[in-house]
Design an enzyme around this catalytic site. Sequence first.
Site, short mmCIF file in Angstrom:
data_model
loop_
_atom_site.label_atom_id
_atom_site.label_comp_id
_atom_site.label_asym_id
_atom_site.label_seq_id
_atom_site.Cartn_x
_atom_site.Cartn_y
_atom_site.Cartn_z
N HIS A 158 0.82 -1.22 0.00
CA HIS A 158 0.00 0.00 0.00
C HIS A 158 0.86 1.28 0.00
O HIS A 158 0.30 2.37 -0.06
CB HIS A 158 -0.93 0.02 1.22
CG HIS A 158 -1.95 -1.06 1.22
ND1 HIS A 158 -2.80 -1.30 0.16
CD2 HIS A 158 -2.27 -2.00 2.16
CE1 HIS A 158 -3.59 -2.32 0.43
NE2 HIS A 158 -3.28 -2.77 1.64
N ASP A 193 -2.97 -10.59 -2.50
CA ASP A 193 -3.45 -10.15 -1.19
C ASP A 193 -4.96 -9.89 -1.25
O ASP A 193 -5.52 -9.62 -2.31
CB ASP A 193 -2.70 -8.87 -0.81
CG ASP A 193 -2.92 -8.44 0.62
OD1 ASP A 193 -2.08 -8.79 1.47
OD2 ASP A 193 -3.91 -7.75 0.90
#
Length: 338
Positions: A158, A193
């Site tokens: 992220h 993910d």
Amino acid sequence: MKTFFADEQRKHDPKMFLSSGAAQPNPEKPERIERLLAGAKAAGSEIVRPRDHGLKPIAAIHTPEYIEFLQNIFLRWQRIEGASEEVVPNIHPLARGGRYPASAVGQAGYHMADTACPISADTWGSACWSAWSAVEAAEAVLSGARSAYALCRPPGHHAFADVAGGFCFLNNSAIAAQHLLGSSKRVAILDVDLHHGNGTQGIFYGRSDVLTVSLHADPVRFYPFFWGHADERGEGAGLGYNLNLPLARKTADEGFLEALEVANRRIEAFAPDALVIALGLDAFEGDPFGGLSVSTPGFARIAEAIALLGLPTVIVQEGGYLCDELGANLISFLTGFK
């Protein structure tokens, strides 16, 4: 397959994050390491300490402005009267162009996307060793290993070039991919993910030498909300080099594997020299985030399908949070990849 990990990665210990406006204990806990290490050992992996690779591989992805921020923000934050124990932003710019704030509070808002990535005295050191674990795994693959596993904690996908977010500070998968480019002409990143790898996408969005592919829970009602949609294909030189495969909530093994077939076809069409897997075990049906429903045996099937690509592969740990099966899920994936 070797596992690369440094004890310094345990020191980062965030206390809280905001979820739907409520303060909650931060789920990115050091205990994740113990369960993942146990899983790697049970899968027959040798645990190896990485070397200190310095700032060069980190600076190949992240801006010097951002690196300086991460290095110094905790000490600067402590000088603010009444400041929180950890660096947590309380204001964000509506747009990130133009002037750069001089204050610690302003810079925290500029460089931190959300409240899920508090910075403590130990965050920078842990993040560096996490990144160096990814670099060391890339070095192993460049030296001839078929695959290597980087037990990266804190995770990274992220993190943008100059923004932290979602428990992530340095983008380990991007750093590994860039390091592989030193000997390879083309590298693919496959992110499996639960959450979309928005930072990874952002870093390579305008480039054609790295293909980014992500399977994840549909972000229309799920973190990271603003990225990860199917119409995001890249821009400029990178147009056509980004593929997002958003999945309906609670998608289980068969649905995930069907999407993975699409991902693998795109990777094969790109004809990369090496592959980075951003491995999130939070797609598990019993993970605390509860977005997808992959089973423990399902991770072995996912690994087997990816292994059929036959590429030198760096496996970089991303999400996967505290539940009884966390170690077993890693065992399933690593043994499936053999």
